[in-house]
Enzyme design. Structure first.
Site, PDB file in Angstrom:
ATOM      1  N   ALA A 175       0.825  -1.211   0.000  1.00  0.00           N
ATOM      2  CA  ALA A 175       0.000   0.000   0.000  1.00  0.00           C
ATOM      3  C   ALA A 175       0.856   1.256   0.000  1.00  0.00           C
ATOM      4  O   ALA A 175       1.861   1.349   0.678  1.00  0.00           O
ATOM      5  CB  ALA A 175      -0.905   0.002   1.226  1.00  0.00           C
TER       6      ALA A 175
ATOM      7  N   ASP B 187      -2.307  -8.606  -5.247  1.00  0.00           N
ATOM      8  CA  ASP B 187      -2.101  -7.424  -4.407  1.00  0.00           C
ATOM      9  C   ASP B 187      -2.928  -6.301  -5.035  1.00  0.00           C
ATOM     10  O   ASP B 187      -2.471  -5.575  -5.907  1.00  0.00           O
ATOM     11  CB  ASP B 187      -0.611  -7.092  -4.404  1.00  0.00           C
ATOM     12  N   ILE B 188      -4.185  -6.184  -4.581  1.00  0.00           N
ATOM     13  CA  ILE B 188      -5.159  -5.317  -5.242  1.00  0.00           C
ATOM     14  C   ILE B 188      -5.193  -3.971  -4.518  1.00  0.00           C
ATOM     15  O   ILE B 188      -5.566  -3.889  -3.351  1.00  0.00           O
ATOM     16  CB  ILE B 188      -6.545  -6.005  -5.319  1.00  0.00           C
ATOM     17  N   GLU B 189      -4.768  -2.922  -5.229  1.00  0.00           N
ATOM     18  CA  GLU B 189      -4.584  -1.615  -4.614  1.00  0.00           C
ATOM     19  C   GLU B 189      -5.007  -0.485  -5.556  1.00  0.00           C
ATOM     20  O   GLU B 189      -5.305  -0.706  -6.726  1.00  0.00           O
ATOM     21  CB  GLU B 189      -3.113  -1.409  -4.233  1.00  0.00           C
ATOM     22  N   ASN B 190      -5.010   0.721  -5.020  1.00  0.00           N
ATOM     23  CA  ASN B 190      -5.173   1.968  -5.762  1.00  0.00           C
ATOM     24  C   ASN B 190      -6.554   2.045  -6.429  1.00  0.00           C
ATOM     25  O   ASN B 190      -7.389   1.160  -6.302  1.00  0.00           O
ATOM     26  CB  ASN B 190      -4.044   2.124  -6.794  1.00  0.00           C
TER      27      ASN B 190
END
Length: 454
Positions: free
Chosen positions: A2, A275-278
């Site tokens: 993150a 890794d799911i972000e933004n």
């Protein structure tokens, strides 16, 4: 991870790893039955990876299985996962552990690394339950007695068992931060698994390391070959905070699942981490659903693989987007095995142990309310991925704090423990937020050594 602000550097180097994916399957002797098919994965010159896939099309359940095969002279088992094994000369006998009791139409597998000298020769004389490994040739469903069990995979309450060889898997990034030799770290710490960062889009729905380095023939494939040669395994991480992600670039769940599958096939993987972000993936309902539906396809096409979602958190647990991701994973029947939070970059919070545990328990409570699980089951689907030393916002996770987090994780039997990153697991007192050290006083690989005990 993150809120990363570091540059994901690009670098290419020649690698020794190659991949085969050559199936050696005898013709079926009957329309259906019990069979075991061999496939060869990576070969790094002094060793290779193999897999046997057991299938049951006998018309009834298969309560247990035993697979036997012979290795050629000069070949020997270096490690084996998803089964227990014994060796007599060149004859190898493998029995199911957690992965027996196959229903009709079901399948499972076990994998192994082999050391060898001279040219590669495939295993021979395969038998399953005393009969031919050809489909339809399997013998009685009672297993044979073996001696000297050397490798086992423990059973847990998760959808699939924990990662064989250990559930601690710190991030390793070969495109940035003076990446260390993975075998050096493994020999110094006992770590067996690494989470490898990051698979991105190289244009459209095509996966590549950092969006530029190839799946085979580069520094990443070379590192993976070294890890496997030392008896370890890897979990690739798709996504991250920055870069061109596959989720928005693949137009359908089927296309995205195909991109994931290319990476699974390249390295004969046991687990993948998204890794799911933004705002392009995490804070995007369409892409969230595309990722979940793609992982559902991956689960259907790769029996036994573990799927991991990694996402940010507040100090009290998932935010609204995290809650949506969990709710949708149930609504879409995605079968996610592990939900991993990244408890850092809270905004300068001083109590990183307390904040981490509160965030983890907030995730536990969300999993309980969504799936109807009890505490133990929720913890068995929960992961923590921290940041060693100083975070981007200069929050301090000291060695003592990480030890306490690790001890808490062991006590509550959570599914996964990771940190960002092995590249940073080196000392630089008062060094600030750096890509190749933790910003604090420590010995090389101290955080990895603590994580290896998880």
């Amino acid at each position: 991870m993150a809120k990363r602000t570091w540059i994901q550097a690009v670098g290419l180097a020649a690698a020794a790893a190659t991949a085969g994916a050559v199936l050696v399957i005898a013709p079926a002797s009957a329309a259906g039955g019990v069979g075991a098919a061999f496939s060869k994965g990576s070969d790094w010159g002094s060793g290779w990876e193999g897999k046997y896939t057991i299938s049951n099309n006998s018309g009834s359940s298969l309560p247990s299985w035993t697979v036997e095969f012979d290795l050629p002279a000069g070949h020997s088992i270096a490690s084996l996962w998803d089964g227990s094994y014994s060796v007599s000369g060149q004859h190898v006998t493998v029995k199911n552990t957690w992965n027996g009791n196959l229903s009709h139409g079901g399948s499972t597998s076990f994998g192994f690394n082999v050391k060898y000298s001279g040219g590669y020769v495939a295993p021979a004389n395969c038998k399953i339950n005393g009969g031919s490994c050809d489909p339809g040739g399997g013998g009685p469903t009672t297993t044979q007695t073996t001696t000297t069990t050397t490798t086992t995979s423990p059973t847990t309450t998760t959808t699939n068992p924990p990662l064989p060889g250990g559930r601690g898997a710190p991030y390793l990034y070969m495109g940035w931060g003076s990446p260390p030799n993975p075998q050096t770290v493994m020999n110094a710490t006992g770590i067996k698994w690494f989470t490898m960062a990051f698979i991105l889009s190289s244009g459209g729905c095509n996966p590549a390391w950092d969006g530029s380095r190839p799946l085979q023939g580069g520094v990443d494939a070379n590192a993976i070959a070294q890890i496997k040669a030392a008896g370890g395994q890897i979990v690739p991480s798709f996504g991250g905070w920055s870069g061109n992600k596959l989720g928005p670039n693949c137009s359908t769940p089927e296309a995205l699942a195909g991109a994931y599958q290319k990476v699974i096939d390249a390295y004969a993987l046991k687990a993948i981490d998204i890794d799911i972000e933004n705002t392009d993936e995490f804070e995007n309902a369409v892409v969230q659903d595309r990722v979940l539906n793609a992982l559902k396809i991956v689960k259907a096409n790769n029996p036994g693989i573990q799927t991991i979602l990694t996402f940010g958190t507040t100090t009290s647990g998932p935010n609204s987007w995290g809650n949506r991701l969990i709710d949708q994973s149930k609504a879409l029947n995605a079968g996610i095995d592990v939900y991993t939070i990244m408890p850092f970059d809270f905004g300068g919070g001083a109590d990183m142990y307390g904040n981490t545990i509160r965030a983890a328990n907030g995730l536990r409570d969300k999993l309980k309310s969504t799936f109807g699980w009890n505490d133990a089951t929720a913890y068995s689907h929960l992961g923590i991925s921290g940041m060693n030393g100083l975070s981007d916002q200069r929050e301090l996770t000291s060695l003592d704090t990480w030890t306490r987090i690790t001890d808490w994780s062991k006590t509550n039997k959570i599914a996964r423990l990771a940190f960002w990153s092995t590249n940073r697991d080196r000392g630089c007192p008062n060094g600030g937020v750096a890509e190749n050290c933790s910003g604090i006083a420590q010995n090389d690989w101290d955080f990895t050594r603590i994580t290896a005990a998880f």
